[in-house]
Write a protein that holds these residues in place. Structure first.
Motif, PDB file in Angstrom:
ATOM      1  N   VAL A 109     105.063  36.939  37.347  1.00 49.49           N
ATOM      2  CA  VAL A 109     105.480  38.240  36.826  1.00 49.49           C
ATOM      3  C   VAL A 109     106.989  38.417  36.980  1.00 49.49           C
ATOM      4  O   VAL A 109     107.666  38.893  36.056  1.00 49.49           O
ATOM      5  CB  VAL A 109     104.711  39.393  37.516  1.00 49.49           C
ATOM      6  CG1 VAL A 109     105.300  40.750  37.166  1.00 49.49           C
ATOM      7  CG2 VAL A 109     103.235  39.335  37.132  1.00 49.49           C
ATOM      8  N   TYR A 110     107.547  38.019  38.115  1.00 49.23           N
ATOM      9  CA  TYR A 110     108.998  38.136  38.316  1.00 49.23           C
ATOM     10  C   TYR A 110     109.769  37.233  37.359  1.00 49.23           C
ATOM     11  O   TYR A 110     110.818  37.619  36.845  1.00 49.23           O
ATOM     12  CB  TYR A 110     109.381  37.835  39.763  1.00 49.23           C
ATOM     13  CG  TYR A 110     109.006  38.941  40.715  1.00 49.23           C
ATOM     14  CD1 TYR A 110     109.473  40.236  40.532  1.00 49.23           C
ATOM     15  CD2 TYR A 110     108.175  38.697  41.797  1.00 49.23           C
ATOM     16  CE1 TYR A 110     109.112  41.250  41.395  1.00 49.23           C
ATOM     17  CE2 TYR A 110     107.815  39.711  42.671  1.00 49.23           C
ATOM     18  CZ  TYR A 110     108.288  40.987  42.459  1.00 49.23           C
ATOM     19  OH  TYR A 110     107.930  41.997  43.314  1.00 49.23           O
ATOM     20  N   ILE A 111     109.253  36.038  37.116  1.00 50.82           N
ATOM     21  CA  ILE A 111     109.906  35.137  36.157  1.00 50.82           C
ATOM     22  C   ILE A 111     109.886  35.755  34.766  1.00 50.82           C
ATOM     23  O   ILE A 111     110.910  35.796  34.064  1.00 50.82           O
ATOM     24  CB  ILE A 111     109.234  33.751  36.164  1.00 50.82           C
ATOM     25  CG1 ILE A 111     109.507  33.036  37.489  1.00 50.82           C
ATOM     26  CG2 ILE A 111     109.708  32.907  34.983  1.00 50.82           C
ATOM     27  CD1 ILE A 111     108.643  31.804  37.716  1.00 50.82           C
ATOM     28  N   LEU A 112     108.723  36.245  34.346  1.00 50.49           N
ATOM     29  CA  LEU A 112     108.597  36.862  33.025  1.00 50.49           C
ATOM     30  C   LEU A 112     109.482  38.103  32.915  1.00 50.49           C
ATOM     31  O   LEU A 112     110.160  38.302  31.902  1.00 50.49           O
ATOM     32  CB  LEU A 112     107.134  37.216  32.744  1.00 50.49           C
ATOM     33  CG  LEU A 112     106.867  37.866  31.384  1.00 50.49           C
ATOM     34  CD1 LEU A 112     107.266  36.928  30.248  1.00 50.49           C
ATOM     35  CD2 LEU A 112     105.406  38.265  31.272  1.00 50.49           C
ATOM     36  N   ALA A 113     109.487  38.945  33.933  1.00 46.41           N
ATOM     37  CA  ALA A 113     110.306  40.154  33.899  1.00 46.41           C
ATOM     38  C   ALA A 113     111.788  39.812  33.815  1.00 46.41           C
ATOM     39  O   ALA A 113     112.543  40.461  33.079  1.00 46.41           O
ATOM     40  CB  ALA A 113     110.022  41.015  35.127  1.00 46.41           C
ATOM     41  N   THR A 114     112.219  38.794  34.547  1.00 45.90           N
ATOM     42  CA  THR A 114     113.629  38.375  34.500  1.00 45.90           C
ATOM     43  C   THR A 114     114.003  37.950  33.085  1.00 45.90           C
ATOM     44  O   THR A 114     114.998  38.422  32.527  1.00 45.90           O
ATOM     45  CB  THR A 114     113.888  37.208  35.479  1.00 45.90           C
ATOM     46  OG1 THR A 114     113.520  37.617  36.797  1.00 45.90           O
ATOM     47  CG2 THR A 114     115.341  36.791  35.450  1.00 45.90           C
ATOM     48  N   LEU A 115     113.215  37.083  32.512  1.00 51.38           N
ATOM     49  CA  LEU A 115     113.470  36.607  31.156  1.00 51.38           C
ATOM     50  C   LEU A 115     113.434  37.763  30.153  1.00 51.38           C
ATOM     51  O   LEU A 115     114.316  37.884  29.291  1.00 51.38           O
ATOM     52  CB  LEU A 115     112.435  35.545  30.786  1.00 51.38           C
ATOM     53  CG  LEU A 115     112.544  34.923  29.405  1.00 51.38           C
ATOM     54  CD1 LEU A 115     113.873  34.191  29.250  1.00 51.38           C
ATOM     55  CD2 LEU A 115     111.386  33.981  29.159  1.00 51.38           C
TER      56      LEU A 115
END
Length: 148
Positions: free
Chosen positions: A56-62
């Protein structure tokens, strides 16, 4: 004469938000990787939730980086609302049903192991998304052509 209209308004605060999300993505990914490969059998639910938080953090960052585009703006909303929901649900469950989480996750106790950043971060993310909607290309082009 061709005029380029920016579709993203990444401000200093937006950049800081992206950096914090990226740091959380790295931290959660590292934590979940170590937990899963060293002791997954001890707390599979907790460690799987850490991996989910990392994703989720990776997706939110992107999505925040690309939020100037309408589709990514929606993805950012979904990821950040999911993150907030996860922090609240896992945080509450880890307090009221601690046997479900024999080991901490990123979101346990509302992110206590991460100085409660997981609890505060999505609130700032939602605020930033609300105040920085993507510029509609057609409306922006029309205003440039009219000279507004």
């Amino acid at each position: 004469m061709s005029t380029t209209v920016p579709t993203s308004r990444m401000t200093g605060i937006g950049r800081v938000l992206v950096i914090v999300y990226a740091v959380m993505a790295l931290a959660a990914t590292g934590r979940s990787f170590v937990q899963i490969f060293r002791q997954f059998d001890e707390a599979p639910v907790a460690y799987a939730l850490s991996a989910l938080a990392a994703a989720v953090y990776i997706l939110a960052t992107l999505a925040l980086v690309l939020a100037g585009r309408r589709g990514w703006y929606v993805v950012a909303w979904v990821a950040i609302v999911f993150e907030l929901t996860g922090v609240l649900v896992v945080g509450a469950l880890s307090i009221f049903l601690p046997d479900l989480f024999p080991h901490d996750t990123v979101w346990s106790m509302f992110g206590r192991g991460y100085l409660f950043i997981p609890l505060v971060l999505p609130v700032f993310g939602i605020w930033w998304l609300r105040t920085h909607r993507p510029v509609e290309r057609t409306a922006a082009r029309a205003s440039v052509e009219v000279g507004a």
